[in-house]
Design a protein around this motif. Structure first.
Motif, PDB file in Angstrom:
ATOM      1  N   MET A  54       0.610 -10.844  -8.310  1.00 19.67           N
ATOM      2  CA  MET A  54      -0.163 -10.479  -7.119  1.00 19.67           C
ATOM      3  C   MET A  54      -1.519  -9.869  -7.464  1.00 19.67           C
ATOM      4  O   MET A  54      -2.336  -9.639  -6.576  1.00 19.67           O
ATOM      5  CB  MET A  54       0.619  -9.457  -6.279  1.00 19.67           C
ATOM      6  N   PHE A  73      -6.718  -9.550 -12.253  1.00 24.74           N
ATOM      7  CA  PHE A  73      -6.314  -8.207 -11.849  1.00 24.74           C
ATOM      8  C   PHE A  73      -7.368  -7.644 -10.895  1.00 24.74           C
ATOM      9  O   PHE A  73      -8.564  -7.780 -11.109  1.00 24.74           O
ATOM     10  CB  PHE A  73      -6.171  -7.288 -13.071  1.00 24.74           C
ATOM     11  N   GLU A  75      -7.819  -8.581  -7.821  1.00 28.07           N
ATOM     12  CA  GLU A  75      -8.087  -9.498  -6.709  1.00 28.07           C
ATOM     13  C   GLU A  75      -6.818 -10.295  -6.447  1.00 28.07           C
ATOM     14  O   GLU A  75      -6.246 -10.856  -7.376  1.00 28.07           O
ATOM     15  CB  GLU A  75      -9.238 -10.458  -7.043  1.00 28.07           C
ATOM     16  N   THR A  76      -6.375 -10.345  -5.214  1.00 30.70           N
ATOM     17  CA  THR A  76      -5.158 -11.093  -4.881  1.00 30.70           C
ATOM     18  C   THR A  76      -5.545 -12.441  -4.286  1.00 30.70           C
ATOM     19  O   THR A  76      -6.375 -12.486  -3.379  1.00 30.70           O
ATOM     20  CB  THR A  76      -4.307 -10.296  -3.872  1.00 30.70           C
ATOM     21  N   SER A  77      -4.932 -13.494  -4.790  1.00 29.58           N
ATOM     22  CA  SER A  77      -5.241 -14.834  -4.290  1.00 29.58           C
ATOM     23  C   SER A  77      -4.772 -14.965  -2.835  1.00 29.58           C
ATOM     24  O   SER A  77      -3.678 -14.533  -2.475  1.00 29.58           O
ATOM     25  CB  SER A  77      -4.540 -15.875  -5.162  1.00 29.58           C
ATOM     26  N   GLY A  78      -5.596 -15.596  -2.018  1.00 29.37           N
ATOM     27  CA  GLY A  78      -5.215 -15.839  -0.628  1.00 29.37           C
ATOM     28  C   GLY A  78      -4.125 -16.884  -0.513  1.00 29.37           C
ATOM     29  O   GLY A  78      -3.560 -17.089   0.558  1.00 29.37           O
ATOM     30  N   TYR A  98       0.484  -6.548  14.815  1.00 28.25           N
ATOM     31  CA  TYR A  98       0.438  -6.649  13.362  1.00 28.25           C
ATOM     32  C   TYR A  98       0.252  -8.106  12.931  1.00 28.25           C
ATOM     33  O   TYR A  98      -0.537  -8.406  12.031  1.00 28.25           O
ATOM     34  CB  TYR A  98       1.710  -6.077  12.727  1.00 28.25           C
ATOM     35  N   PHE A 101      -3.259  -9.049  13.482  1.00 28.19           N
ATOM     36  CA  PHE A 101      -4.080  -8.446  12.423  1.00 28.19           C
ATOM     37  C   PHE A 101      -4.035  -9.328  11.170  1.00 28.19           C
ATOM     38  O   PHE A 101      -5.069  -9.657  10.581  1.00 28.19           O
ATOM     39  CB  PHE A 101      -3.550  -7.036  12.146  1.00 28.19           C
ATOM     40  N   LEU A 105      -7.054 -11.681   9.444  1.00 28.95           N
ATOM     41  CA  LEU A 105      -7.442 -11.528   8.036  1.00 28.95           C
ATOM     42  C   LEU A 105      -7.309 -12.851   7.280  1.00 28.95           C
ATOM     43  O   LEU A 105      -8.070 -13.127   6.356  1.00 28.95           O
ATOM     44  CB  LEU A 105      -6.578 -10.468   7.350  1.00 28.95           C
ATOM     45  N   LYS A 106      -6.327 -13.640   7.682  1.00 29.58           N
ATOM     46  CA  LYS A 106      -6.102 -14.924   7.015  1.00 29.58           C
ATOM     47  C   LYS A 106      -7.031 -16.010   7.522  1.00 29.58           C
ATOM     48  O   LYS A 106      -6.974 -17.138   7.050  1.00 29.58           O
ATOM     49  CB  LYS A 106      -4.637 -15.356   7.240  1.00 29.58           C
TER      50      LYS A 106
ATOM     51  N   ARG B   3     -15.750 -11.573   9.290  1.00 28.57           N
ATOM     52  CA  ARG B   3     -14.642 -11.463  10.240  1.00 28.57           C
ATOM     53  C   ARG B   3     -13.548 -10.554   9.663  1.00 28.57           C
ATOM     54  O   ARG B   3     -12.939  -9.767  10.376  1.00 28.57           O
ATOM     55  CB  ARG B   3     -14.075 -12.863  10.514  1.00 28.57           C
ATOM     56  N   ASN B   4     -13.311 -10.678   8.363  1.00 27.97           N
ATOM     57  CA  ASN B   4     -12.337  -9.816   7.685  1.00 27.97           C
ATOM     58  C   ASN B   4     -12.705  -8.357   7.858  1.00 27.97           C
ATOM     59  O   ASN B   4     -11.874  -7.509   8.165  1.00 27.97           O
ATOM     60  CB  ASN B   4     -12.340 -10.121   6.183  1.00 27.97           C
ATOM     61  N   ILE B   8     -10.765  -5.260   9.887  1.00 28.64           N
ATOM     62  CA  ILE B   8     -10.353  -3.984   9.288  1.00 28.64           C
ATOM     63  C   ILE B   8     -10.989  -2.816  10.037  1.00 28.64           C
ATOM     64  O   ILE B   8     -10.340  -1.801  10.292  1.00 28.64           O
ATOM     65  CB  ILE B   8     -10.712  -3.925   7.788  1.00 28.64           C
ATOM     66  N   VAL B 101      -0.759  -2.208   0.522  1.00 31.28           N
ATOM     67  CA  VAL B 101      -0.247  -3.552   0.236  1.00 31.28           C
ATOM     68  C   VAL B 101      -0.476  -4.477   1.437  1.00 31.28           C
ATOM     69  O   VAL B 101      -0.712  -5.676   1.272  1.00 31.28           O
ATOM     70  CB  VAL B 101       1.259  -3.467  -0.124  1.00 31.28           C
ATOM     71  N   CYS B 102      -0.425  -3.927   2.647  1.00 26.66           N
ATOM     72  CA  CYS B 102      -0.653  -4.734   3.858  1.00 26.66           C
ATOM     73  C   CYS B 102      -2.035  -5.384   3.826  1.00 26.66           C
ATOM     74  O   CYS B 102      -2.214  -6.484   4.337  1.00 26.66           O
ATOM     75  CB  CYS B 102      -0.554  -3.868   5.126  1.00 26.66           C
ATOM     76  N   LEU B 103      -3.007  -4.677   3.259  1.00 25.68           N
ATOM     77  CA  LEU B 103      -4.373  -5.212   3.188  1.00 25.68           C
ATOM     78  C   LEU B 103      -4.538  -6.115   1.969  1.00 25.68           C
ATOM     79  O   LEU B 103      -5.087  -7.209   2.057  1.00 25.68           O
ATOM     80  CB  LEU B 103      -5.379  -4.066   3.105  1.00 25.68           C
ATOM     81  N   LEU B 104      -4.048  -5.646   0.825  1.00 24.56           N
ATOM     82  CA  LEU B 104      -4.296  -6.374  -0.419  1.00 24.56           C
ATOM     83  C   LEU B 104      -3.609  -7.734  -0.455  1.00 24.56           C
ATOM     84  O   LEU B 104      -4.112  -8.666  -1.072  1.00 24.56           O
ATOM     85  CB  LEU B 104      -3.854  -5.539  -1.621  1.00 24.56           C
ATOM     86  N   THR B 105      -2.429  -7.854   0.174  1.00 25.72           N
ATOM     87  CA  THR B 105      -1.680  -9.109   0.108  1.00 25.72           C
ATOM     88  C   THR B 105      -2.232 -10.168   1.045  1.00 25.72           C
ATOM     89  O   THR B 105      -1.702 -11.267   1.121  1.00 25.72           O
ATOM     90  CB  THR B 105      -0.198  -8.884   0.457  1.00 25.72           C
ATOM     91  N   LYS B 106      -3.296  -9.855   1.755  1.00 25.01           N
ATOM     92  CA  LYS B 106      -3.877 -10.846   2.675  1.00 25.01           C
ATOM     93  C   LYS B 106      -5.122 -11.481   2.062  1.00 25.01           C
ATOM     94  O   LYS B 106      -5.879 -12.159   2.756  1.00 25.01           O
ATOM     95  CB  LYS B 106      -4.234 -10.204   4.026  1.00 25.01           C
ATOM     96  N   GLY B 107      -5.331 -11.254   0.765  1.00 25.20           N
ATOM     97  CA  GLY B 107      -6.465 -11.880   0.079  1.00 25.20           C
ATOM     98  C   GLY B 107      -7.811 -11.251   0.409  1.00 25.20           C
ATOM     99  O   GLY B 107      -8.851 -11.834   0.133  1.00 25.20           O
ATOM    100  N   VAL B 108      -7.808 -10.028   0.993  1.00 24.53           N
ATOM    101  CA  VAL B 108      -9.077  -9.355   1.303  1.00 24.53           C
ATOM    102  C   VAL B 108      -9.557  -8.653   0.033  1.00 24.53           C
ATOM    103  O   VAL B 108      -8.778  -8.001  -0.650  1.00 24.53           O
ATOM    104  CB  VAL B 108      -8.888  -8.298   2.417  1.00 24.53           C
ATOM    105  N   SER B 109     -10.846  -8.795  -0.259  1.00 32.82           N
ATOM    106  CA  SER B 109     -11.353  -8.176  -1.484  1.00 32.82           C
ATOM    107  C   SER B 109     -11.375  -6.659  -1.337  1.00 32.82           C
ATOM    108  O   SER B 109     -11.537  -6.119  -0.235  1.00 32.82           O
ATOM    109  CB  SER B 109     -12.747  -8.697  -1.811  1.00 32.82           C
ATOM    110  N   ARG B 110     -11.221  -6.002  -2.479  1.00 32.03           N
ATOM    111  CA  ARG B 110     -11.154  -4.538  -2.456  1.00 32.03           C
ATOM    112  C   ARG B 110     -12.493  -3.921  -2.043  1.00 32.03           C
ATOM    113  O   ARG B 110     -12.528  -2.870  -1.396  1.00 32.03           O
ATOM    114  CB  ARG B 110     -10.722  -4.019  -3.834  1.00 32.03           C
ATOM    115  N   LYS B 252     -10.980  -1.277  -7.779  1.00 33.43           N
ATOM    116  CA  LYS B 252     -10.736  -2.534  -8.513  1.00 33.43           C
ATOM    117  C   LYS B 252      -9.970  -2.286  -9.800  1.00 33.43           C
ATOM    118  O   LYS B 252      -9.284  -3.176 -10.296  1.00 33.43           O
ATOM    119  CB  LYS B 252     -12.063  -3.236  -8.825  1.00 33.43           C
ATOM    120  N   GLU B 253     -10.106  -1.083 -10.338  1.00 31.55           N
ATOM    121  CA  GLU B 253      -9.417  -0.771 -11.603  1.00 31.55           C
ATOM    122  C   GLU B 253      -8.072  -0.088 -11.372  1.00 31.55           C
ATOM    123  O   GLU B 253      -7.349   0.184 -12.323  1.00 31.55           O
ATOM    124  CB  GLU B 253     -10.296   0.128 -12.473  1.00 31.55           C
TER     125      GLU B 253
END
Lengths: 304, 258
Positions: A54, A73, A75-78, A98, A101, A105-106, B3-4, B8, B101-110, B252-253
């Motif tokens: 992830m 590391f 950055e999470t792939s969409g 939710y 939301f 984002l997607k 839009r992202n 947020i 995790v709710c934000l990061l797992t949607k492919g939004v950059s940090r 990012k780190e």
């Protein structure tokens, strides 16, 4: 060079935590539209591996690609969706809010958002609860919402970390059915402790042992599944003769038996011997009942 | 991709309302907007009423500038402390409650997450601050006919608002670095106290961002001009931008273990 048939490729991945090697040259690949289970003892590093995929944890060495794109590391792939073992949400939101939301984002088109949300909430049986605050959801409802939000945006692969934990058998059966359906449009990598889940769901199984990943060969898989249906019969100290008689009878019937002190273990892969054992004690044995008869744990940790 | 960020920002504002953060901040700023002019105008009379019989107090008429002094004092003390506490959770809460995790797992950059949260926090502060200024200006108009010019009003408040943005940037950085509200609030307050101690030295003081909280009064009193405050304003803006940059780098780190 990546293989186009693979949705996820992990090559020579290593990770140390405080000088302890948690992941050691892990390598595996997942085919498109397949469900792959990853198993290992507690603390084997399954969650660590998933979090590296992830982009949450930094690998010391190695490469991860999803759909041909390298995962870095930070950055999470969409193209990856993820559900942790204890799904966390913004509890002040309703399920609909939710999902909206997540859809925004997607990058789902505004005109299609409502339909997408209804479709996925319905798929997990939460449509009627869409206006309920997530803070009031049960654990099972949260697991199902976690699955629903993973489906938005048609990810190439969904990673589930212990998706069935803390679900009752009914809840697990529902989630298993949902996963079988979503396999048609995406790939799944899931970790689980329950052998029965692997048996029902997974096309392939990867075992994580001593930090290394190995594809579980067919006969070891069958052995694993067989061992998961083991019966333990406990006798008293003075009942050794009865134990030996039962063992002989079962072996004559083709059962695989093993003795350990006052316990007799019987592999019952096809669910035929348990009934025979009860029949034996009720009709044939002078000992009407031993100390105990029980089906052994179906946890992976106990069997690998 | 904008839009992202809009999504947020919207989420942060809704969260601020539902968790009563905005309500608390607005209540404090409205209170400051009311009490600064009213308290200044009627303080003498209030004190006379509280004196025991036989005692008399001679109080001169309070001026509009004194009302401004009171306003800026309340904003820089009560207002800023409440803002520090209320905004400390912007990043820290996400780590403490694991909702990051709710934000990061949607492919939004940090980086977008950091910038969006900063914008959301700035909008909340702006909304509350403007409300306070409008109420304050209304009552200074009622009691003193608004002798202070609009330009002076705007600039003096702008530099205080800029300091608020610096606080916001600091909270976002500390929240990202430490991941807990307690550490964020404590560190932020410590850094502010450190600035105040450093400002005892007059040569250093004019460059410190914290000087903006006193320069605003000097501008109204016409003891200082805009050019006297430019150095502190520019340094404050640069530090705010730097804080956002290092927040993005720290984020990012940061390994997300849970």
């Amino acid at each position: 060079m990546t293989n186009a048939n693979y949705v996820l490729e992990v090559k020579n991945l290593s990770k140390n935590f405080k000088e302890k090697k948690v992941i050691d040259n892990a390598s595996f690949a997942i085919n498109r539209n397949s469900i792959v289970g990853i198993i290992g003892k507690n603390g084997a590093g399954k969650t660590t591996l998933m979090r590296m995929i992830m982009g949450f944890l930094k690998a010391d060495k190695g490469e991860i690609t999803v759909d041909g794109e390298t995962v870095s590391f930070g950055e999470t792939s969409g193209k990856i969706a993820f559900m942790s073992d204890v799904p966390v949400f913004y509890d002040y939101m309703t399920a609909y809010e939710y999902m909206k939301f997540v859809a925004e984002l997607k990058g789902i088109e505004k005109t299609k958002i409502s339909d997408v949300i209804s479709k996925y909430l319905d798929a997990v049986g939460l449509l009627e609860s869409k206006d309920k605050k997530i803070g009031g959801f049960s654990r099972g409802m949260r697991q199902r919402l976690g699955i629903a939000q993973c489906l938005i945006g048609n990810p190439s692969i969904i990673i589930f970390d212990e998706p069935m934990s803390a679900l009752d058998p009914g809840g697990r059966a529902e989630v298993i059915e949902i996963m079988k359906r979503i396999k048609e449009r995406t790939s799944i990598l899931l970790s689980t402790h329950l052998v029965s889940d692997i048996e029902k769901l997974c096309d392939d199984v990867i075992i994580l042992e001593n930090g290394e990943t190995k594809k579980m060969e067919k006969d070891r898989r069958e052995n694993l599944f067989g061992k998961s249906k083991m019966i333990e019969i406990s006798f008293d100290f003075q009942q050794e003769d009865e134990m030996n008689l039962l063992e002989e009878k079962l072996k004559n019937m083709g059962a695989e038996c093993k003795k350990n002190g006052n316990e007799l273990y019987v592999i019952d892969s096809n669910n035929i011997f348990l009934k025979e054992i009860y029949t034996y004690f009720s009709k044939e044995s002078s000992l009407h009942y031993p100390v105990s008869i029980r089906s052994l744990s179906t946890n992976v940790e106990d069997l690998i | 991709m904008l839009r992202n960020m809009a999504t947020i920002i919207k989420k942060e504002l809704i969260e601020s309302i539902r968790k009563y953060r905005l309500f608390i901040l607005m209540a404090v700023f409205i209170f400051i907007g009311f009490m600064s002019p009213i308290g200044t105008k009627y303080l003498g009379e209030i004190m006379s009423m509280l004196l025991p019989e036989g005692y008399e107090i001679k109080v001169r008429q309070a001026s509009e500038v004194e009302a401004y002094f009171q306003f800026f004092k309340n904003i820089s003390q009560l207002g800023m402390v409440v803002f520090i506490v209320v905004s400390s959770g912007l990043m820290a809460d996400e780590f403490e409650k694991k909702t990051i995790v709710c934000l990061l797992t949607k492919g939004v950059s940090r980086s977008k997450i950091i910038i969006s949260k900063f914008i959301a926090g700035a909008l909340e502060l702006l909304f509350c601050y403007i409300t306070a200024v409008i109420i304050f200006r209304y009552y200074t108009g009622v009691f003193w006919s608004n002798q202070v010019e609009i330009a002076t009003l705007l600039y003096s408040n702008l530099i205080v608002f800029e300091y608020g943005l610096l606080i916001l940037g600091l909270n976002i950085f500390l929240g990202t670095k430490f991941g807990t509200k307690l550490a964020t609030v404590t560190s932020c307050i410590f850094i502010n106290i450190l600035q105040i101690l450093m400002s005892i030295h007059p040569t250093i003081a004019k460059y410190l961002p914290v000087s903006l909280l006193s320069n605003c009064v000097y501008i109204v009193e016409q003891k200082k001009t805009v050019s006297d405050t430019v150095a502190a304003v520019v340094i404050s803006m640069l530090i705010t931008i730097l804080l956002l940059v290092i927040s993005i780098k720290a984020f990012k780190e940061k390994e997300i273990e849970q």
